[in-house]
Design a protein around this motif. Structure first.
Motif, short mmCIF file in Angstrom:
data_model
loop_
_atom_site.label_atom_id
_atom_site.label_comp_id
_atom_site.label_asym_id
_atom_site.label_seq_id
_atom_site.Cartn_x
_atom_site.Cartn_y
_atom_site.Cartn_z
N VAL A 102 40.42 45.31 32.17
CA VAL A 102 38.98 45.13 32.11
C VAL A 102 38.40 45.31 33.51
O VAL A 102 38.81 44.62 34.44
CB VAL A 102 38.62 43.75 31.54
N ARG A 103 37.46 46.21 33.65
CA ARG A 103 36.97 46.58 34.97
C ARG A 103 35.85 45.69 35.49
O ARG A 103 35.66 45.54 36.69
CB ARG A 103 36.48 48.04 34.94
N GLN A 104 35.07 45.10 34.59
CA GLN A 104 33.93 44.30 35.04
C GLN A 104 33.55 43.30 33.95
O GLN A 104 34.03 43.39 32.81
CB GLN A 104 32.73 45.19 35.35
N ASP A 105 32.70 42.36 34.32
CA ASP A 105 32.16 41.37 33.38
C ASP A 105 33.26 40.61 32.64
O ASP A 105 33.16 40.35 31.44
CB ASP A 105 31.21 42.03 32.37
N HIS A 106 34.32 40.25 33.35
CA HIS A 106 35.40 39.48 32.74
C HIS A 106 34.85 38.18 32.16
O HIS A 106 34.10 37.45 32.81
CB HIS A 106 36.48 39.14 33.77
N GLY A 107 35.24 37.87 30.94
CA GLY A 107 34.83 36.63 30.30
C GLY A 107 33.52 36.70 29.55
O GLY A 107 33.16 35.74 28.86
N ARG B 108 37.22 27.61 34.42
CA ARG B 108 38.12 27.05 35.42
C ARG B 108 39.43 27.83 35.39
O ARG B 108 39.80 28.42 34.37
CB ARG B 108 38.33 25.56 35.16
N ILE B 109 40.14 27.82 36.50
CA ILE B 109 41.33 28.66 36.65
C ILE B 109 42.56 27.80 36.92
O ILE B 109 42.53 26.88 37.74
CB ILE B 109 41.16 29.67 37.80
N ASP C 104 49.46 38.96 39.65
CA ASP C 104 49.50 39.06 41.10
C ASP C 104 48.14 38.65 41.63
O ASP C 104 47.20 39.46 41.66
CB ASP C 104 49.85 40.49 41.52
N LEU C 105 47.99 37.40 42.05
CA LEU C 105 46.69 36.89 42.44
C LEU C 105 46.15 37.53 43.71
O LEU C 105 44.96 37.39 44.02
CB LEU C 105 46.75 35.37 42.62
N SER C 106 47.01 38.23 44.46
CA SER C 106 46.55 38.89 45.68
C SER C 106 45.99 40.28 45.41
O SER C 106 45.38 40.88 46.29
CB SER C 106 47.70 38.98 46.69
N ALA C 107 46.20 40.81 44.19
CA ALA C 107 45.70 42.14 43.86
C ALA C 107 44.17 42.13 43.78
O ALA C 107 43.59 41.24 43.19
CB ALA C 107 46.29 42.59 42.53
N PRO C 108 43.51 43.12 44.38
CA PRO C 108 42.04 43.15 44.37
C PRO C 108 41.44 43.09 42.97
O PRO C 108 40.43 42.40 42.77
CB PRO C 108 41.72 44.49 45.06
N ALA C 109 42.04 43.79 42.00
CA ALA C 109 41.50 43.79 40.63
C ALA C 109 41.57 42.40 40.03
O ALA C 109 40.65 41.96 39.31
CB ALA C 109 42.26 44.79 39.77
N VAL C 110 42.66 41.68 40.31
CA VAL C 110 42.81 40.33 39.77
C VAL C 110 41.84 39.38 40.45
O VAL C 110 41.22 38.53 39.79
CB VAL C 110 44.27 39.85 39.94
N ALA D 68 36.95 36.09 40.19
CA ALA D 68 35.59 35.83 40.66
C ALA D 68 34.60 35.92 39.52
O ALA D 68 33.67 35.09 39.41
CB ALA D 68 35.23 36.83 41.76
N ASN D 69 34.78 36.89 38.62
CA ASN D 69 33.90 37.01 37.46
C ASN D 69 34.00 35.79 36.57
O ASN D 69 32.99 35.25 36.10
CB ASN D 69 34.25 38.26 36.65
N TYR D 70 35.24 35.34 36.33
CA TYR D 70 35.43 34.15 35.49
C TYR D 70 34.76 32.93 36.11
O TYR D 70 34.08 32.16 35.42
CB TYR D 70 36.93 33.87 35.30
N ARG D 71 34.95 32.76 37.41
CA ARG D 71 34.38 31.58 38.07
C ARG D 71 32.85 31.60 38.03
O ARG D 71 32.21 30.57 37.86
CB ARG D 71 34.86 31.50 39.53
#
Length: 246
Positions: free
Chosen positions: A122-127, A171-172, A152-158, A163-166
């Motif tokens: 998913v590229r954008q608007d996660h959640g 909550r994460i 991989d929490l360090s990956a830019p896409a992740v 950030a979108n979810y937050r």
């Protein structure tokens, strides 16, 4: 909105993708790619208050012959990213509906897994789509703890996905260690690992897989606030009463 109407809405609007939801008794089930899907809920306890405060949702999958299919194998059957996103979203919707059906005595938070391939596909608007489903269920992103283990929490896409979810209020939950600068609400530790040495300030810490009563004092002393595992309660189709004593 009644559960029956929610099932009809999800199926009618195509939010389930190639799958579908259906009611069986007082529970909701799903069908996707030749698999029947059901929800199991594992209780999470607050060690200080010694009360149930939430649940972790687990997926139970069976093929057409009734043979159990491990979740990892269910995802391995999916050939495209689009299928992963549909299956992942349908699974979380299934859990939310079953949680809703028990809301009068369940309450607390609901922890839901997000598959790593979903985060990257998913590229954008996660959640966003799931938030719309939650609202129809009478739930909000703030009620949900998204488990991103395996990513991989360090990956830019992740990081963009988190950030979108937050931003939407989710909550994460993530395993220790995690990259600096990534806002995490709950850190998950395997209870089989040593609790020593984890003394720096951390978010709420969950001891996962508690087996023995003697472990409780050890993990309380190590700073763990939450716990789950056979000692607390095994995954079942029905939630435990929230705020009930252990």
């Amino acid at each position: 909105m009644p559960v029956e109407d929610l099932i009809h809405h999800v199926n009618l609007t195509g939010l389930a993708g190639e799958g579908s939801l259906y009611q069986t008794g007082d529970h909701v089930a799903a069908w996707f790619g030749g698999l029947h899907l059901h929800s199991l809920f594992e209780p999470v306890a607050d060690l200080e208050r010694e009360q149930i405060v939430g649940h972790i949702a687990h997926l139970s999958a069976h093929d057409a012959d009734g043979q159990a299919v491990p979740t990892v194998d269910a995802y391995a059957r999916l050939e495209t990213d689009a299928a992963v996103v549909q299956f992942d979203r349908l699974s979380r919707t299934l859990h939310a509906l079953n949680f809703l059906a028990q809301r009068q005595w369940a309450g607390g938070f609901l922890q839901l897994a997000v598959h790593p391939r979903h985060l990257s596909a998913v590229r954008q608007d996660h959640g966003l789509v799931f938030e719309a489903i939650l609202k129809r269920c009478g739930l909000a992103p703030e009620d949900i703890l998204l488990d991103v283990r395996g990513s991989d929490l360090s990956a830019p896409a992740v990081q963009q996905a988190l950030a979108n979810y937050r931003q939407r209020g989710y909550r994460i939950s993530a395993p220790w260690p995690y990259p600096a600068g990534v806002p995490i609400d709950q850190v998950v530790h395997d209870a089989g690992a040593s609790a020593a040495g984890n003394t720096q300030a951390l978010p709420r810490r969950l001891a996962n897989g508690l087996l023995h009563a003697g472990d409780l004092a050890i993990f309380r002393q190590a700073g763990f606030r939450l716990a789950c595992g056979p000692l607390i309660g095994r995954p079942e189709s029905r939630c435990r009463t929230t705020h009930s004593r252990l």
